[in-house]
Scaffold this motif. Structure first.
Motif, PDB file in Angstrom:
ATOM      1  N   ILE A   8      46.705  52.919  22.625  1.00  0.00           N
ATOM      2  CA  ILE A   8      47.131  51.786  23.446  1.00  0.00           C
ATOM      3  C   ILE A   8      48.541  51.363  23.044  1.00  0.00           C
ATOM      4  N   SER A   9      49.114  50.455  23.811  1.00  0.00           N
ATOM      5  CA  SER A   9      50.384  49.824  23.449  1.00  0.00           C
ATOM      6  C   SER A   9      50.136  48.324  23.375  1.00  0.00           C
ATOM      7  N   SER A  10      50.039  47.803  22.158  1.00  0.00           N
ATOM      8  CA  SER A  10      49.776  46.374  22.008  1.00  0.00           C
ATOM      9  C   SER A  10      51.069  45.576  22.148  1.00  0.00           C
ATOM     10  N   THR A  11      50.920  44.278  22.374  1.00  0.00           N
ATOM     11  CA  THR A  11      52.058  43.390  22.597  1.00  0.00           C
ATOM     12  C   THR A  11      51.940  42.200  21.651  1.00  0.00           C
ATOM     13  N   ARG A  12      52.723  41.163  21.897  1.00  0.00           N
ATOM     14  CA  ARG A  12      52.614  39.924  21.133  1.00  0.00           C
ATOM     15  C   ARG A  12      51.548  38.995  21.707  1.00  0.00           C
ATOM     16  N   GLY A 197      47.840  56.612  17.089  1.00  0.00           N
ATOM     17  CA  GLY A 197      49.043  55.788  17.061  1.00  0.00           C
ATOM     18  C   GLY A 197      49.207  54.944  18.311  1.00  0.00           C
ATOM     19  N   GLN A 198      50.106  53.976  18.200  1.00  0.00           N
ATOM     20  CA  GLN A 198      50.494  53.182  19.358  1.00  0.00           C
ATOM     21  C   GLN A 198      51.196  54.079  20.379  1.00  0.00           C
ATOM     22  N   ALA A 199      50.888  53.862  21.650  1.00  0.00           N
ATOM     23  CA  ALA A 199      51.631  54.528  22.714  1.00  0.00           C
ATOM     24  C   ALA A 199      53.097  54.081  22.677  1.00  0.00           C
ATOM     25  N   HIS A 200      53.972  54.898  23.250  1.00  0.00           N
ATOM     26  CA  HIS A 200      55.389  54.526  23.300  1.00  0.00           C
ATOM     27  C   HIS A 200      55.553  53.326  24.232  1.00  0.00           C
ATOM     28  N   PRO A 201      56.217  52.255  23.781  1.00  0.00           N
ATOM     29  CA  PRO A 201      56.328  51.053  24.626  1.00  0.00           C
ATOM     30  C   PRO A 201      57.021  51.289  25.962  1.00  0.00           C
ATOM     31  N   LEU A 215      57.177  50.692  16.669  1.00  0.00           N
ATOM     32  CA  LEU A 215      56.390  50.251  17.815  1.00  0.00           C
ATOM     33  C   LEU A 215      55.584  51.365  18.456  1.00  0.00           C
ATOM     34  N   GLY A 216      55.732  52.593  18.013  1.00  0.00           N
ATOM     35  CA  GLY A 216      54.879  53.658  18.492  1.00  0.00           C
ATOM     36  C   GLY A 216      55.606  54.770  19.218  1.00  0.00           C
ATOM     37  N   ILE A 217      55.064  55.983  19.066  1.00  0.00           N
ATOM     38  CA  ILE A 217      55.581  57.155  19.778  1.00  0.00           C
ATOM     39  C   ILE A 217      54.447  57.898  20.497  1.00  0.00           C
TER      40      ILE A 217
END
Length: 266
Positions: A8-12, A197-201, A215-217
């Motif tokens: 996933i791509s998490s946020t604030r 890992g985090q997805a690329h934003p 922030l992820g790749i």
């Protein structure tokens, strides 16, 4: 063992991150996964200060993860944070359907490539061995993957699968390093490596504006005990099911006894 990789791509926005978690857990449970693994910082992205937001939301996050595990009857591994004085711990929370949990606090902090994780994060000081569906797991977070002795210790303690949750920093050569390190840790511990890992934003329309924060790749991957890649995801959010043949772990220990042959404490 069946594991779901939830890239996933998490946020604030913690509430939004909780919804992402719930959606992916429900899908993984529908496909009879024993465990669903989310990235480091799934609770809250690294793009901004952590202590105040953690203090405000850590209880809400932990409850959401535990509730989802109990509701769907599936174990969940997810990255979050917990207050540690004026800093926070960078945690891997493993929640079980029966309401119990295991918590690993990241030992090796990412003070590299222009980012100082230790400014906001306090280091953990102990390994945490867990078990899901009769399989022993070594719990690690991101920068830990650069320290092979950690994985050797887990393997000697009986771990068959190493979880690596990450929010890997982008940069020249970093994808190559991610691939090389996750493969190496499987080979030098005779274990599976499940690295999420985090997805690329940029794939979700977010522009990190060249932030030094990791922030992820994407590129979540699973490597077997002989170093063979079973799956590697792309840069975008994804959910992938992977079956692990645990007999390969014992086969690797017998055919390639690197830990038995090791010198100098490794």
């Amino acid at each position: 063992m069946r594991i779901a990789l939830a890239q996933i791509s998490s946020t604030r926005d913690v509430a939004q991150n909780i919804e992402l978690l719930r959606e992916n857990v429900a899908t993984a449970a529908q496909h009879d996964a024993d465990l669903v693994v989310f990235p480091e910082a799934s609770m809250l992205s690294f793009e901004g200060p952590l202590p105040d937001e953690t203090a405000a939301h850590q209880g809400e996050w932990e409850k959401a993860v535990k509730d989802a595990a109990q509701q769907h009857g599936i174990a969940i591994a997810a990255g979050g944070f917990k207050t540690a004085g004026e800093r926070v711990y960078n945690q891997l929370l493993l929640a079980y359907p029966d309401g119990s949990e295991k918590i690993y606090n990241k030992m090796h902090l990412f003070d590299a490539y222009g980012f100082e994780e230790s400014e906001n994060v306090a280091p953990g000081d102990e390994l945490v061995l867990a078990e899901v569906a009769g399989t022993k797991l070594g719990l690690t977070v991101c920068y830990d993957v650069r320290f092979p002795k950690l994985y050797a210790e887990y393997s000697r303690a009986g771990a068959q699968v190493m979880l690596v949750i990450a929010s890997w920093g982008e940069g020249s050569g970093k994808v190559d390093q991610w691939r090389a390190l996750t493969t190496a840790r499987a080979l030098d511990s005779n274990s599976y490596v499940v690295a999420v890992g985090q997805a690329h934003p940029l794939t979700v329309g977010s522009d990190p504006d060249e932030s030094p924060a990791p922030l992820g790749i994407g590129r979540s991957r699973v490597i077997d005990p002989f170093g063979r890649e079973l799956v590697e995801l792309g840069e975008s959010p994804d959910l992938r099911l992977v079956e692990l043949d645990l007999e390969l772990v014992e086969e690797a220990h017998q055919k390639l006894p690197v830990l038995e042959n090791a010198k100098l404490g490794y």
